[in-house]
Design a protein around this motif. Sequence first.
Motif, mmCIF file in Angstrom:
data_model
loop_
_atom_site.group_PDB
_atom_site.id
_atom_site.type_symbol
_atom_site.label_atom_id
_atom_site.label_comp_id
_atom_site.label_asym_id
_atom_site.label_seq_id
_atom_site.Cartn_x
_atom_site.Cartn_y
_atom_site.Cartn_z
ATOM 1 N N THR A 120 39.819 41.293 28.353
ATOM 2 C CA THR A 120 39.683 39.981 28.407
ATOM 3 C C THR A 120 39.909 39.724 30.106
ATOM 4 N N GLU A 121 40.860 40.348 30.600
ATOM 5 C CA GLU A 121 41.085 40.444 32.033
ATOM 6 C C GLU A 121 40.135 40.629 32.962
ATOM 7 N N ARG A 122 39.546 41.803 32.496
ATOM 8 C CA ARG A 122 38.312 42.264 33.225
ATOM 9 C C ARG A 122 37.046 41.278 33.178
ATOM 10 N N SER A 123 36.927 40.601 31.896
ATOM 11 C CA SER A 123 35.846 39.803 31.870
ATOM 12 C C SER A 123 35.940 38.419 32.723
ATOM 13 N N ALA A 124 37.197 38.117 32.440
ATOM 14 C CA ALA A 124 37.774 36.834 33.544
ATOM 15 C C ALA A 124 37.544 36.958 34.729
ATOM 16 N N TRP A 125 37.693 38.350 35.148
ATOM 17 C CA TRP A 125 37.875 38.771 36.598
ATOM 18 C C TRP A 125 36.420 38.859 37.190
ATOM 19 N N LYS A 126 35.563 39.379 36.420
ATOM 20 C CA LYS A 126 34.217 39.934 36.944
ATOM 21 C C LYS A 126 33.077 39.048 36.312
ATOM 22 N N HIS A 127 33.146 38.502 35.186
ATOM 23 C CA HIS A 127 31.981 38.010 34.488
ATOM 24 C C HIS A 127 32.040 36.398 34.473
ATOM 25 N N THR A 128 31.259 36.136 36.115
ATOM 26 C CA THR A 128 31.306 34.984 36.281
ATOM 27 C C THR A 128 30.202 33.975 35.362
ATOM 28 N N CYS A 129 29.346 34.822 34.813
ATOM 29 C CA CYS A 129 28.560 33.953 33.989
ATOM 30 C C CYS A 129 29.102 32.877 33.059
ATOM 31 N N TRP A 130 30.233 33.500 32.566
ATOM 32 C CA TRP A 130 31.004 32.501 31.444
ATOM 33 C C TRP A 130 31.899 31.765 32.334
ATOM 34 N N THR A 131 32.609 32.341 33.154
ATOM 35 C CA THR A 131 33.880 31.620 33.918
ATOM 36 C C THR A 131 33.404 30.625 34.956
ATOM 37 N N LYS A 132 32.114 30.823 35.287
ATOM 38 C CA LYS A 132 31.682 29.755 36.555
ATOM 39 C C LYS A 132 30.533 29.059 35.929
ATOM 40 N N HIS A 133 29.756 29.743 35.073
ATOM 41 C CA HIS A 133 27.954 29.196 35.043
ATOM 42 C C HIS A 133 28.125 28.600 33.526
ATOM 43 N N GLY A 134 28.991 28.994 32.698
ATOM 44 C CA GLY A 134 29.219 28.462 31.098
ATOM 45 C C GLY A 134 28.032 29.216 30.425
ATOM 46 N N GLU A 135 27.639 30.454 30.617
ATOM 47 C CA GLU A 135 26.619 31.193 30.006
ATOM 48 C C GLU A 135 27.350 32.771 29.287
#
Length: 261
Positions: free
Chosen positions: A198-213
């Motif tokens: 979860t931490e790595r995903s929130a840190w690196k996966h901007t597709c869902w944290t910023k773009h909502g995809e």
Amino acid sequence: MSMIFEAHNILNEHQSNRLFNGVLAASQLFGILTVLSVAIWMGGYNEGGFAWSEDPEKQFHYHPTFMSMGLIFLFGEAAIVYRVFRHERKRFTKLLHMAIHSTALIFMFIALKAVLDSHDYHVGPNGKIAPIPNFFSIHSWIGILTIIAYILQYIFGFVTYLFPGLNMDLRKFSLPFHQLFGVIILIAVTLTALMGITERSAWKHTCWTKHGELCSQQLIANFLGICIIGYTSCILFIVLNPRWRRKPLPEEESLQPLSAD
């Protein structure tokens, strides 16, 4: 588990063995998928693959990879050797149990060094070293406590049951606690891994944290988490079923009664 499998005796021996084989097969499938999915996640997409000191960012990728291989997959395999090889000699299963745990311990140290180096030698946007602080997150706090517990459990098991080996009364007394703490550590490892994903995903996966995809990178991370839960669940199901415990062989009973592992 004892209430279900022993008191009510809802399964005969043949059915119990079939259930064991089914759960064992499921555990191996989940375990293999865990190793494959973490390798695909860290080695593909925009993660960039693996490197060591020449690229601290890529060096980090060894951390989730080796932790998944060591403290999840190999830990689980070591936990079930007394069930899978319950008809083999005690010496064989004991040495196999220790050998797998020893390998897991090596993987754990490699993974720990990888994450510490990747933080200490992190390079900032200006091209200069800009260290990332260690042990700030709840993932790292629980993780380091779990690692300490695993090392202590390893040392205790080695000294008590292998070398020099305590007397039989102390072995019998400590065995239930050794097994209990093993289960607790395995659950703690699983929870720590899920927090790390979860931490790595929130840190690196901007597709869902910023773009909502929901991108493929996030899907593989989620899939990894599901595989870890599936693997741990199967391992616990096998370990906690008293009908699948190893029982002393006739020649062992004739020499010295041994408590089942």
